[in-house]
Structure formats: C-alpha cells, structure tokens
Design a protein around this motif. Structure first.
Motif, PDB file in Angstrom:
ATOM      1  N   ARG A 118       0.857  -1.184   0.000  1.00 18.98           N
ATOM      2  CA  ARG A 118       0.000   0.000   0.000  1.00 18.98           C
ATOM      3  C   ARG A 118       0.892   1.233   0.000  1.00 18.98           C
ATOM      4  NH1 ARG A 118      -2.505  -3.675   3.310  1.00 18.98           N
ATOM      5  NH2 ARG A 118      -4.723  -4.103   2.859  1.00 18.98           N
ATOM      6  N   GLY A 119       0.381   2.328  -0.526  1.00 19.08           N
ATOM      7  CA  GLY A 119       1.180   3.536  -0.634  1.00 19.08           C
ATOM      8  C   GLY A 119       1.627   4.049   0.727  1.00 19.08           C
ATOM      9  N   ALA A 120       2.920   4.384   0.830  1.00 19.55           N
ATOM     10  CA  ALA A 120       3.483   4.899   2.080  1.00 19.55           C
ATOM     11  C   ALA A 120       3.862   6.364   1.981  1.00 19.55           C
ATOM     12  CB  ALA A 120       4.725   4.081   2.464  1.00 19.55           C
ATOM     13  N   GLY A 121       3.640   7.001   0.809  1.00 20.20           N
ATOM     14  CA  GLY A 121       4.191   8.336   0.620  1.00 20.20           C
ATOM     15  C   GLY A 121       5.701   8.229   0.542  1.00 20.20           C
ATOM     16  N   HIS A 122       6.422   9.128   1.212  1.00 20.02           N
ATOM     17  CA  HIS A 122       7.875   9.089   1.385  1.00 20.02           C
ATOM     18  C   HIS A 122       8.623   9.361   0.084  1.00 20.02           C
ATOM     19  CE1 HIS A 122      11.528   8.411   3.539  1.00 20.02           C
ATOM     20  NE2 HIS A 122      11.872   7.348   2.847  1.00 20.02           N
ATOM     21  N   ILE A 123       8.765   8.376  -0.793  1.00 18.14           N
ATOM     22  CA  ILE A 123       9.397   8.564  -2.099  1.00 18.14           C
ATOM     23  C   ILE A 123       8.633   7.755  -3.132  1.00 18.14           C
ATOM     24  CG2 ILE A 123      11.684   8.947  -1.114  1.00 18.14           C
ATOM     25  CD1 ILE A 123      12.425   6.099  -2.222  1.00 18.14           C
ATOM     26  N   LEU A 124       8.975   7.966  -4.380  1.00 18.55           N
ATOM     27  CA  LEU A 124       8.342   7.241  -5.471  1.00 18.55           C
ATOM     28  C   LEU A 124       8.468   5.736  -5.247  1.00 18.55           C
ATOM     29  CD1 LEU A 124       6.992   7.624  -8.294  1.00 18.55           C
ATOM     30  CD2 LEU A 124       9.275   7.357  -9.278  1.00 18.55           C
ATOM     31  N   GLY A 125       7.354   5.042  -5.260  1.00 17.34           N
ATOM     32  CA  GLY A 125       7.343   3.577  -5.137  1.00 17.34           C
ATOM     33  C   GLY A 125       7.257   3.058  -3.730  1.00 17.34           C
ATOM     34  N   ASP A 155       8.019   8.415 -15.921  1.00 17.68           N
ATOM     35  CA  ASP A 155       7.656   7.029 -16.235  1.00 17.68           C
ATOM     36  C   ASP A 155       6.530   6.501 -15.365  1.00 17.68           C
ATOM     37  OD1 ASP A 155       9.710   7.015 -18.099  1.00 17.68           O
ATOM     38  OD2 ASP A 155      11.170   6.169 -16.690  1.00 17.68           O
ATOM     39  N   PHE A 156       6.195   7.231 -14.299  1.00 21.02           N
ATOM     40  CA  PHE A 156       5.172   6.733 -13.369  1.00 21.02           C
ATOM     41  C   PHE A 156       4.127   7.806 -13.081  1.00 21.02           C
ATOM     42  CE2 PHE A 156       8.838   4.034 -12.657  1.00 21.02           C
ATOM     43  CZ  PHE A 156       8.272   2.764 -12.650  1.00 21.02           C
ATOM     44  N   PRO A 157       3.461   8.314 -14.125  1.00 14.39           N
ATOM     45  CA  PRO A 157       2.402   9.295 -13.890  1.00 14.39           C
ATOM     46  C   PRO A 157       1.289   8.662 -13.049  1.00 14.39           C
ATOM     47  CG  PRO A 157       2.282   8.438 -16.131  1.00 14.39           C
ATOM     48  CD  PRO A 157       3.561   7.923 -15.545  1.00 14.39           C
ATOM     49  N   GLY A 158       0.699   9.460 -12.211  1.00 14.67           N
ATOM     50  CA  GLY A 158      -0.359   8.957 -11.348  1.00 14.67           C
ATOM     51  C   GLY A 158       0.134   8.430 -10.020  1.00 14.67           C
ATOM     52  N   ARG A 159       1.455   8.292  -9.868  1.00 12.11           N
ATOM     53  CA  ARG A 159       2.015   7.818  -8.608  1.00 12.11           C
ATOM     54  C   ARG A 159       2.493   8.978  -7.727  1.00 12.11           C
ATOM     55  NH1 ARG A 159      -0.297   3.184  -7.743  1.00 12.11           N
ATOM     56  NH2 ARG A 159       0.074   1.631  -9.381  1.00 12.11           N
ATOM     57  N   TYR A 160       2.221  10.200  -8.155  1.00 13.59           N
ATOM     58  CA  TYR A 160       2.553  11.385  -7.363  1.00 13.59           C
ATOM     59  C   TYR A 160       1.578  12.488  -7.778  1.00 13.59           C
ATOM     60  CZ  TYR A 160       5.021  12.785 -11.619  1.00 13.59           C
ATOM     61  OH  TYR A 160       5.335  13.095 -12.917  1.00 13.59           O
ATOM     62  N   PRO A 211      24.180  13.012 -11.092  1.00 16.36           N
ATOM     63  CA  PRO A 211      23.609  12.140 -12.117  1.00 16.36           C
ATOM     64  C   PRO A 211      22.482  11.258 -11.583  1.00 16.36           C
ATOM     65  CG  PRO A 211      25.999  12.182 -12.313  1.00 16.36           C
ATOM     66  CD  PRO A 211      25.657  12.918 -11.045  1.00 16.36           C
ATOM     67  N   MET A 212      22.626  10.777 -10.336  1.00 16.25           N
ATOM     68  CA  MET A 212      21.576   9.929  -9.783  1.00 16.25           C
ATOM     69  C   MET A 212      20.294  10.721  -9.569  1.00 16.25           C
ATOM     70  SD  MET A 212      21.632   7.205  -6.644  1.00 16.25           S
ATOM     71  CE  MET A 212      21.899   8.372  -5.322  1.00 16.25           C
ATOM     72  N   ALA A 213      20.402  11.958  -9.094  1.00 15.70           N
ATOM     73  CA  ALA A 213      19.210  12.779  -8.915  1.00 15.70           C
ATOM     74  C   ALA A 213      18.546  13.085 -10.254  1.00 15.70           C
ATOM     75  CB  ALA A 213      19.568  14.069  -8.190  1.00 15.70           C
ATOM     76  N   ILE A 214      19.362  13.307 -11.268  1.00 13.21           N
ATOM     77  CA  ILE A 214      18.804  13.548 -12.603  1.00 13.21           C
ATOM     78  C   ILE A 214      18.034  12.321 -13.073  1.00 13.21           C
ATOM     79  CG2 ILE A 214      19.363  14.021 -15.015  1.00 13.21           C
ATOM     80  CD1 ILE A 214      21.880  15.523 -13.940  1.00 13.21           C
ATOM     81  N   ASN A 215      18.640  11.145 -12.918  1.00 17.86           N
ATOM     82  CA  ASN A 215      17.974   9.903 -13.324  1.00 17.86           C
ATOM     83  C   ASN A 215      16.698   9.670 -12.520  1.00 17.86           C
ATOM     84  OD1 ASN A 215      20.031   9.406 -15.153  1.00 17.86           O
ATOM     85  ND2 ASN A 215      21.175   8.085 -13.748  1.00 17.86           N
ATOM     86  N   ALA A 216      16.765   9.940 -11.212  1.00 18.25           N
ATOM     87  CA  ALA A 216      15.595   9.736 -10.362  1.00 18.25           C
ATOM     88  C   ALA A 216      14.469  10.683 -10.761  1.00 18.25           C
ATOM     89  CB  ALA A 216      15.970   9.933  -8.895  1.00 18.25           C
TER      90      ALA A 216
END
Length: 465
Positions: free
Chosen positions: A160-167, A298-303, A287-292
């Motif tokens: 179930r969704g926990a908020g916090h970060i994507l996924g 790629d995950f519209p609707g998840r935020y 670079p990791m923040a850019i990728n994130a």
C-alpha cells in the motif's frame, strides 16, 4: 522452526541497515535489505556476516529503494542469496539507479584509497561491485500496490502507498500456520511493516494509506521524538535564498537524490512563479538525482503533479552529469543554488562543493533531511566548525540552516495519526529504524495515547509473533 518469529538484523537501535527477518514453518522472508551508514562501527557492520546464512533466506520484500533499505542486496547475492526480491514497479526502477550508483562509488572509493595507500587493507576492496549489481537486478519481481501476491507458499503480501518517495509502500504479510500444531488449523498471523512512512500533505507524494488490521505492527521511528516545525517550508526557503543572494553567496543543499531533490525543486519552482526569490542559476549536480527525476515521467499517477506541471518544475534547473561541469560550478563564485548528493554528505559531488564553499561566510548550507550520527551532515547540524574532506580539515565559515522542514519522514504526530487508521489495536507492536531517544519517545506515545502493547526491538533478538 515452526512458530513465527521476527529478528531485526539491522535497523534496530539505529536508523540505517534495515533488515527484518520473518521465519516460520521452515520458511524465511527478509523485509528490506539495507546498508548501515554513519559512524564507523555501523559501516563496519556491513562487512560482518549476517547472523543467518544468505542462502537460507527464501525471499526478500522491499518497502522502498533508499540505500538504507535496499543497499545491501548485492552483497546478499554475493554471499549466496538465490531467491526473488519483491517490490513495487517504481521501487524496482529507483533501486536500479541507487544500486548502480552505490557500486560505482564503492569501486571509486576503493581505487582512491589504494592509490593514496590510505588503507590497512592490501588492497582495499568494495563491499560489492558493478558485477554484483548486475547479478542482483534479474532477481527483482514487481507487484503493483493493492494486489495480493505470494512470495512463498502460505505467505500473502500486499503493498500500500506509504508516501515518502516514489514507489514506497507499507507491507502487510499474512503468514499461514498450517504446520503449527500449537495454532488452530488454517490460522494466520498478519504482520504490518511501515517501512519509511511519508508525511501528510507532501507537495509531491500522496498521503500514506491506512492499514485496517494487523496482529503485529513493525513501525519506523526516525522522527518519533519530534513534532515538525510549523513554519512554512516555502517561506523559510525564500528567506534563505534571498539573504544568501543579497550577500553574494551560494545556497548549497546536500539533498538525497531520490525524493528530496525533487521536493526542493518543487518549492523553488513555486517561489519563482510567485517572484518570491531572485532569479539565479539553479543546478542539480547529481547524475543519480537527474535519473531519479526522470523516473517521475515514467510513473504518472504515482505522485501529485500532472505531466505538464512536472515539466515546468524541471525546467527551472540546469542539470550537470559530467564531472568537469560539476567542477565548474565549484569554481564559480557568483550567487546560485546548488542541489547535490549525498543528502548526509557521506560521499559524491557534494564533497567538493563543501570543500569549495564551506569556508566562504557568504555561503548557506541547507540540511534538507535526516542526518545520521557519524555523517558530515550530522556534524554540520551539530555546529562543527571544521569538516574532514579529502584528507584535510576544511573550515566551516558558512551559515548552516537545519530547518527540519524538508524531510520525507513522518514525525511523531503523523506516525500516531497513521496508526489511528487501525480498526483495532495490534496485539503487539515493535519499534525499529530509530535512534534510541526517538524510539523510546514513540513507544511512550503509543502506550499513552493509543493504549498499545509496544516494545523497542533489539538487534538480533528473536521475537515470537
């Protein structure tokens, strides 16, 4: 072993290294598999063998992808884990970025100390390398939130969704006891794990979803002893940026690449739209923040943001992937805003920015989240006047702001609010993922305000469930 038990192999008495092992009926399920971070004795724990053989663990379930919850996975595989790793689709995508970056940094750090001969080990080795990550990624299996699945026979799991970060997800585990003669035939124990619970009314992530029932709750306690300051984060950020630019300085923000960087970009976007801060260059130098950040597309609707507003938010910044471009930012003494990883200043590009800007009294360093004991970020939060960077002591003449307004962790009030979603009290609760003071404070609140039976988990102690 027949009766169900829980053992915290990490993330008990500390905020990092989360690994919580469920065992029963000859089955073994590991909830999260994180790296220890912070003080030296914690980091050294990553090198010690687990109390159980990696090959004896049948499956892993991830609540989310942050390094302190997923970063030990390649080492687990190297040590003989041969099962599957279950998580949400977005967590799988974020974990790939984080694990690849972790291996790269460890390989680079080992090469650096070997060249400098600054190690007792001959040669120094990474905890794991890129090949270990490549061996780990095929073991991931994704399941969407709210879909019941069975990582092991007789074990049902729901995200179930926990908020916090994507996924990020809370996890409910229903463990059936067909083989336990001490229990009724067909009975089961339901164990709920918070993972890292997010904040309510976060600008990007949705509120954490409630869980109606569990026999046992295993809850984080990162900010269990705190009530979040009531100040407006946008107003606070506007003040910091304005004051720093007026004195000709740089706003330097060590920001976690996943989640925190994107939230701060959101605030800066809103402030620019309102004309509340000066228009100076904004750099995302990670670079990791850019990728994130790109994963949000790629995950519209998840935020909370729609795609058009997401693109507007990202358009305010300049993104630097190449090392030479990063060095040019450090060499530039004109006013600007720099977001760079890591969020606790344990490694990455933020270190050379700190070396360049911390001595300058015009600079403001903004701490944007939790700072574990033993990290440079915690030293800054505690008022350190020098930082050890690249083998030298660098003076800290910069202003340091630690507003406690940008964290993605629920505070004590929000944890209690989320627990109020249970229809009935769990018969037992265990507190993990918190420093001792935070865990103890949350325990008292849960007992006093909710009337629940609560214990603070002790590392490697076996708890019958």
């Amino acid at each position: 072993m027949v009766g169900l038990t829980l053992t915290s192999l990490g993330g008990a008495g500390t905020v990092t290294g989360s690994k919580h092992l469920l065992q029963g009926g000859g089955k073994s399920l590991l909830m999260d598999c994180g790296l220890f971070q912070g003080i030296k004795n914690l980091r050294e724990a990553n090198w010690r063998p687990l109390p159980v053989a990696a090959g004896s663990i049948d499956a892993v379930v991830l609540t989310h992808a942050h390094l302190d919850h997923s970063g030990y996975l390649p080492r687990l595989v190297r040590e003989g884990f041969a099962g599957r790793i279950y998580c949400t689709p977005a967590t799988r995508a974020v974990a790939e970025i984080i694990l690849r970056d972790s291996a790269h940094l460890q390989e680079r750090d080992a090469d650096f100390v070997n060249k400098k001969k600054a190690t007792r080990h001959r040669p120094a080795l990474p905890l794991y390398d890129t090949d270990d990550v490549e061996a780990t990624l095929p073991r991931f299996v994704t399941r969407p939130p709210h879909q019941v699945f069975s990582p092991l026979p007789g074990v049902d799991v729901t995200f179930r969704g926990a908020g916090h970060i994507l996924g990020a997800a809370t996890v409910t585990v229903v463990w059936r006891h067909r083989e336990d003669p001490a229990r009724e035939s067909g009975s089961a124990t339901t164990v709920a794990f918070t993972g890292d619970l997010g904040r309510y009314d976060d600008p990007l992530m949705f509120d954490p979803e409630p869980i109606a029932h569990a026999d046992v709750l295993v809850t984080e306690s990162t900010y269990g002893d705190r009530r979040r300051e009531t100040a407006d984060p946008m107003a606070t950020l506007a003040r910091i940026v304005t004051e720093t630019v007026e004195r000709g300085g740089t706003v330097l923000i060590p920001a976690f690449a996943v989640g925190r960087t994107q939230v701060i970009l959101y605030y800066l976007w809103q402030l620019l739209r309102e004309g509340a801060i000066p228009e100076v260059p904004i750099y995302v130098d990670s670079p990791m923040a850019i990728n994130a950040g790109e994963l949000l597309r790629d995950f519209p609707g998840r935020y909370r943001l729609d795609p058009a507003r997401t693109e507007e938010m990202f358009a305010i910044a300049r993104y630097t992937r190449e090392a030479e471009a990063s060095k040019a930012i450090s060499a530039d003494r004109t006013p600007k805003i720099v977001l760079s990883a890591s969020g606790m200043a344990t490694g990455g590009r933020i270190l050379h920015h700190l070396a360049a800007f911390a001595p300058d009294p015009r600079t403001t360093i903004v701490l944007a989240g939790y700072q574990a004991v033993g990290t440079r970020g915690r030293s800054l939060a505690d008022g350190a006047r020098f930082l050890r960077l690249y083998g030298e002591w660098v003076p800290v003449n910069a202003h340091v702001e630690n507003p406690h307004l940008f964290s993605a962790h629920a505070d004590g009030d929000e944890l209690i609010r989320w627990m109020g979603g249970f229809g009935a009290a769990p018969r037992r609760s265990l507190i993990v993922h918190g420093e001792p003071e935070a865990a103890a404070a949350l325990r008292l609140r849960m007992r006093r305000e909710l009337g629940w039976e609560v214990d603070v988990a002790v590392a490697n102690r076996v708890y019958p469930l």
